[in-house]
Design a protein around this motif. Structure first.
Motif, mmCIF file in Angstrom:
data_model
loop_
_atom_site.group_PDB
_atom_site.id
_atom_site.type_symbol
_atom_site.label_atom_id
_atom_site.label_comp_id
_atom_site.label_asym_id
_atom_site.label_seq_id
_atom_site.Cartn_x
_atom_site.Cartn_y
_atom_site.Cartn_z
ATOM 1 N N GLN A 170 76.602 -17.081 -6.566
ATOM 2 C CA GLN A 170 75.754 -15.967 -6.992
ATOM 3 C C GLN A 170 74.345 -16.450 -7.333
ATOM 4 N N ARG A 171 74.262 -17.593 -8.008
ATOM 5 C CA ARG A 171 72.951 -18.154 -8.347
ATOM 6 C C ARG A 171 72.189 -18.555 -7.085
ATOM 7 N N ARG A 172 72.900 -19.143 -6.138
ATOM 8 C CA ARG A 172 72.240 -19.570 -4.903
ATOM 9 C C ARG A 172 71.767 -18.369 -4.081
ATOM 10 N N MET A 173 72.579 -17.323 -4.046
ATOM 11 C CA MET A 173 72.183 -16.129 -3.310
ATOM 12 C C MET A 173 70.946 -15.485 -3.939
ATOM 13 N N LEU A 174 70.926 -15.424 -5.274
ATOM 14 C CA LEU A 174 69.760 -14.861 -5.965
ATOM 15 C C LEU A 174 68.524 -15.712 -5.687
ATOM 16 N N GLN A 175 68.687 -17.025 -5.778
ATOM 17 C CA GLN A 175 67.568 -17.930 -5.535
ATOM 18 C C GLN A 175 67.053 -17.785 -4.107
ATOM 19 N N PHE A 176 67.965 -17.688 -3.138
ATOM 20 C CA PHE A 176 67.575 -17.535 -1.733
ATOM 21 C C PHE A 176 66.809 -16.228 -1.533
ATOM 22 N N ARG A 177 67.325 -15.130 -2.114
ATOM 23 C CA ARG A 177 66.676 -13.833 -1.942
ATOM 24 C C ARG A 177 65.283 -13.832 -2.559
ATOM 25 N N VAL A 178 65.175 -14.368 -3.775
ATOM 26 C CA VAL A 178 63.885 -14.386 -4.466
ATOM 27 C C VAL A 178 62.871 -15.225 -3.696
ATOM 28 N N THR A 179 63.289 -16.424 -3.249
ATOM 29 C CA THR A 179 62.386 -17.300 -2.517
ATOM 30 C C THR A 179 61.927 -16.654 -1.218
ATOM 31 N N LEU A 180 62.857 -15.998 -0.513
ATOM 32 C CA LEU A 180 62.521 -15.360 0.758
ATOM 33 C C LEU A 180 61.492 -14.253 0.555
ATOM 34 N N LEU A 181 61.729 -13.377 -0.422
ATOM 35 C CA LEU A 181 60.827 -12.249 -0.632
ATOM 36 C C LEU A 181 59.472 -12.695 -1.175
ATOM 37 N N LEU A 182 59.471 -13.659 -2.105
ATOM 38 C CA LEU A 182 58.201 -14.144 -2.638
ATOM 39 C C LEU A 182 57.412 -14.901 -1.569
ATOM 40 N N SER A 183 58.103 -15.642 -0.718
ATOM 41 C CA SER A 183 57.414 -16.351 0.363
ATOM 42 C C SER A 183 56.687 -15.352 1.264
ATOM 43 N N GLY A 184 57.370 -14.248 1.587
ATOM 44 C CA GLY A 184 56.726 -13.218 2.403
ATOM 45 C C GLY A 184 55.534 -12.605 1.718
ATOM 46 N N ALA A 185 55.655 -12.378 0.406
ATOM 47 C CA ALA A 185 54.535 -11.799 -0.348
ATOM 48 C C ALA A 185 53.348 -12.759 -0.386
ATOM 49 N N ILE A 186 53.620 -14.054 -0.519
ATOM 50 C CA ILE A 186 52.537 -15.045 -0.549
ATOM 51 C C ILE A 186 51.845 -15.121 0.809
ATOM 52 N N GLU A 187 52.624 -15.079 1.875
ATOM 53 C CA GLU A 187 52.018 -15.109 3.213
ATOM 54 C C GLU A 187 51.158 -13.864 3.455
ATOM 55 N N ALA A 188 51.604 -12.718 2.923
ATOM 56 C CA ALA A 188 50.792 -11.495 3.063
ATOM 57 C C ALA A 188 49.488 -11.618 2.289
ATOM 58 N N ARG A 189 49.540 -12.204 1.090
ATOM 59 C CA ARG A 189 48.309 -12.405 0.316
ATOM 60 C C ARG A 189 47.375 -13.370 1.029
ATOM 61 N N GLN A 190 47.928 -14.414 1.627
ATOM 62 C CA GLN A 190 47.092 -15.376 2.340
ATOM 63 C C GLN A 190 46.363 -14.706 3.502
ATOM 64 N N ALA A 191 47.061 -13.802 4.186
ATOM 65 C CA ALA A 191 46.425 -13.082 5.298
ATOM 66 C C ALA A 191 45.308 -12.174 4.791
ATOM 67 N N GLN A 192 45.513 -11.553 3.620
ATOM 68 C CA GLN A 192 44.494 -10.671 3.040
ATOM 69 C C GLN A 192 43.266 -11.463 2.592
ATOM 70 N N GLN A 193 43.488 -12.691 2.113
ATOM 71 C CA GLN A 193 42.394 -13.500 1.570
ATOM 72 C C GLN A 193 41.567 -14.179 2.651
ATOM 73 N N ALA A 194 42.094 -14.241 3.878
ATOM 74 C CA ALA A 194 41.421 -14.989 4.940
ATOM 75 C C ALA A 194 39.986 -14.483 5.138
ATOM 76 N N GLY A 195 39.039 -15.385 4.979
ATOM 77 C CA GLY A 195 37.635 -15.050 5.202
ATOM 78 C C GLY A 195 36.970 -14.301 4.067
ATOM 79 N N LEU A 196 37.700 -14.042 2.970
ATOM 80 C CA LEU A 196 37.124 -13.291 1.846
ATOM 81 C C LEU A 196 36.768 -14.233 0.697
ATOM 82 N N GLU A 197 35.692 -13.929 0.026
ATOM 83 C CA GLU A 197 35.307 -14.676 -1.172
ATOM 84 C C GLU A 197 35.362 -13.713 -2.350
#
Length: 391
Positions: A170-197
């Protein structure tokens, strides 16, 4: 012939088992005669001498492997060091701006609606701190799914009773889900920040910017999780300890800052800061090397009788003296290059919350338990807080 069914006495248990059975009692019992360092396992020592503890934490002489209690992930130590420094600098500036932009009236209003006449702690304190700092973690305009994920993380990992154990899978499944969703959110933020100051909107932005150093999104997700657990867990627990001590010692009309400092001294949330030796050397008269685990222990340092009078007693009045603020035996946020970057801002916030709760109320605490929970963080015991209006 030995009886296989005979229960071992405590004295017959291995040293590590005796320590883990009741860590704080073990340390309290062993420390006075330990010479500043308590052995807690076959190859583990807890350091209670402040000079030795500080030397370990600043890695004096490069005797220890480089480590950080905040930036350590499952992959290893997050780095390079420049990436750590950028995150520390930007997160502190964002935290300060966040606090400056929100006046005390907003905090007082939140306290009034979050702390009823009778409430259960430390959960109430953790929820209060999280509600106030949630926009610091994720800006209000973040996707609703991401905001719900953040609420779910805090509920599952911080607010639920530590007695509700989950299985390994259960702990591993929660950790996997959280990491997967947060990783996607971070990649989306990186795309938004590209070229912006622009300055970062929240702590997720701060973490996403570190990708310029080449870190993967999964590793960055773990760093963001460190922020989440610090905000909802550690800061909330310091508030919980401050209210607990005030409520169990009625009649102490002292500045909230003194109460918070004394809570940090008696019950440091970050109570064990572990390091691995990189070289053989002597520490407080003991030979240690790569096979050992050395723990700088704020719990012991803060109760060292050579540096504090009546170290086990709640005396917030001791902070009226300037020398208390300079006492080397006070390291609640660590020490050296990896010390918590927002320590002063966090204590200021907690002091303001304590002031908001006590301004119009007298506190009464009914403990549900008598001992803290010494896990990764030193959490307060469960208790009921009753507020009575000042007359």
């Amino acid at each position: 012939m030995k009886n296989p069914f005979r229960v071992r006495t405590t004295a017959e248990m291995p040293l590590a088992d005796r320590f883990h059975q009741n860590p704080l009692d073990f340390l309290d019992r062993e420390f006075p005669s330990s010479g500043g360092m308590v052995q807690t396992g076959a190859k583990e020592f807890c350091v209670g001498d402040p000079i030795a503890a500080r030397a370990v934490l600043i890695n004096q002489g490069k005797l220890y492997e480089e480590d950080s209690d905040f930036f350590t992930t499952r992959i290893g130590l997050f780095g390079p060091r420049d990436a750590q420094l950028n995150i520390r600098r930007e997160s502190r500036a964002l935290f300060r701006r966040f606090l400056d932009e929100r006046g005390e009236d907003a905090l007082i209003s939140l306290v009034k609606v979050s702390v009823p006449g009778v409430s259960e702690w430390p959960g109430t304190g953790n929820r209060l701190v999280y509600r106030y700092l949630r926009p610091l973690l994720l800006a209000p305009g973040s996707p609703p799914k991401l905001l719900r994920l953040l609420d779910d993380i805090v509920d599952r990992l911080v607010l639920r009773s530590p007695g509700l154990r989950r299985s390994v899978w259960q702990r591993r499944m929660l950790q996997f889900r959280v990491t997967l969703l947060l990783s996607g959110a971070i990649e989306a933020r990186q795309a938004q920040q590209a070229g912006l100051e622009r300055p970062p909107l929240d702590l997720l932005d701060v973490v996403a910017r570190a990708s310029a150093q080449g870190q993967g999104s999964a590793e960055l997700a773990e760093v963001f999780m460190s922020f989440v657990l610090s905000v909802a867990g550690s800061i909330g627990f310091v508030l919980g300890w401050s209210i607990y001590l005030l409520g169990t010692h009625p009649g102490r009309e002292v500045p909230p800052e003194w109460v918070v400092q004394e809570a940090l001294r008696l019950w440091p949330v970050a109570w064990r800061l572990a390091r691995r030796p990189a070289k053989d050397h002597q520490l407080s008269g003991v030979s240690v090397g790569a096979a050992h685990k050395i723990v700088a222990c704020p719990y012991l340092v803060h109760r060292n009788p050579e540096y504090w009078s009546e170290p086990a007693e709640f005396h917030p009045e001791r902070w009226a003296a300037a020398e208390s603020w300079r006492n080397p035996a006070f390291i609640p946020f660590g020490y050296g290059p990896h010390q918590c970057v927002a320590a002063d801002l966090s204590t200021q916030l907690i002091s303001k919350i304590v002031a908001a709760i006590t301004r119009e109320n007298l506190l009464s605490v009914t403990p549900r338990d008598t001992r803290p929970t010494p896990a990764a963080a030193l959490a307060p015991p469960a208790y009921c807080l009753t507020l009575r209006p000042r007359r």
